[in-house]
Scaffold this active site. Sequence first.
Site, PDB file in Angstrom:
ATOM      1  N   HIS A 121      -5.829   3.610  12.155  1.00  0.00           N
ATOM      2  CA  HIS A 121      -6.483   3.665  13.494  1.00  0.00           C
ATOM      3  C   HIS A 121      -5.777   1.877  13.749  1.00  0.00           C
ATOM      4  O   HIS A 121      -6.121   1.237  13.040  1.00  0.00           O
ATOM      5  CB  HIS A 121      -7.537   3.735  12.989  1.00  0.00           C
ATOM      6  CG  HIS A 121      -8.561   3.270  14.336  1.00  0.00           C
ATOM      7  ND1 HIS A 121      -8.881   2.389  15.033  1.00  0.00           N
ATOM      8  CD2 HIS A 121      -8.620   4.729  15.130  1.00  0.00           C
ATOM      9  CE1 HIS A 121      -9.247   2.705  16.543  1.00  0.00           C
ATOM     10  NE2 HIS A 121      -9.244   3.460  16.446  1.00  0.00           N
ATOM     11  N   ALA A 157      10.073  13.294  -0.654  1.00  0.00           N
ATOM     12  CA  ALA A 157       9.725  13.480   0.892  1.00  0.00           C
ATOM     13  C   ALA A 157       8.983  13.886   1.557  1.00  0.00           C
ATOM     14  O   ALA A 157       8.463  14.950   0.991  1.00  0.00           O
ATOM     15  CB  ALA A 157      11.493  14.261   0.960  1.00  0.00           C
ATOM     16  N   LYS A 177      -0.663  14.252  -3.274  1.00  0.00           N
ATOM     17  CA  LYS A 177      -1.725  13.971  -4.445  1.00  0.00           C
ATOM     18  C   LYS A 177      -0.403  14.473  -5.860  1.00  0.00           C
ATOM     19  O   LYS A 177       0.645  13.850  -6.332  1.00  0.00           O
ATOM     20  CB  LYS A 177      -2.064  15.422  -5.033  1.00  0.00           C
ATOM     21  CG  LYS A 177      -3.173  15.198  -3.205  1.00  0.00           C
ATOM     22  CD  LYS A 177      -3.940  16.825  -3.590  1.00  0.00           C
ATOM     23  CE  LYS A 177      -4.787  17.058  -2.625  1.00  0.00           C
ATOM     24  NZ  LYS A 177      -4.248  18.066  -2.046  1.00  0.00           N
TER      25      LYS A 177
END
Length: 183
Positions: A121, A157, A177
């Site tokens: 943000h 990638a 992950k």
Amino acid sequence: MISSKEELNNYIKADREALDMKHPFLASLTFGEHARIRNYLTTLRYTEYYSQKSGLIGKILYGIHNLNLRRKSLKYGIYIAPNSIGKGLNLPHPGFIRVGFNVKIGTNCTILPMVLFGKAHPTDNMRIIIGDNCYFGVGSSVIGSNIKIGSNVTVAAGAVVTKDIPDNVIVAGIPAKIIKYKV
């Protein structure tokens, strides 16, 4: 932070060894992509060196190298903030790469094109810290605040890292992950 000429030369030498150019002079004559990357990294290292200098001459040389770095950033599509990456940086191919001021990357890292280190943000007060010997595949991103990535990490990638990553792992996916632990 590069504080001496000897350290500057060590950084430049390590960056050039990471590129593993067989014929640097020939590459510069034929406008090879490695010659452009080598030129960009050398300008980055000189900008880092002169950013630490005080006095009028140091400020002038910093200004000249910083403007040259900004020009090359626009020309090559690579933006790496000064004093954000350790020595031995390997950029195998030119292409969009964005490493901001609040990012600290260790030594001997490889970054492929289309890699972004950024905020989730615009008002985030982010800090991204990356260890040594990391590899970032094409199109991978590290987005968020206060993210720590350990040493010897491979980011596949297209992966998007949004949380901390431990040492010696391979991560993939959106969000990233752990898919494998390195032995």
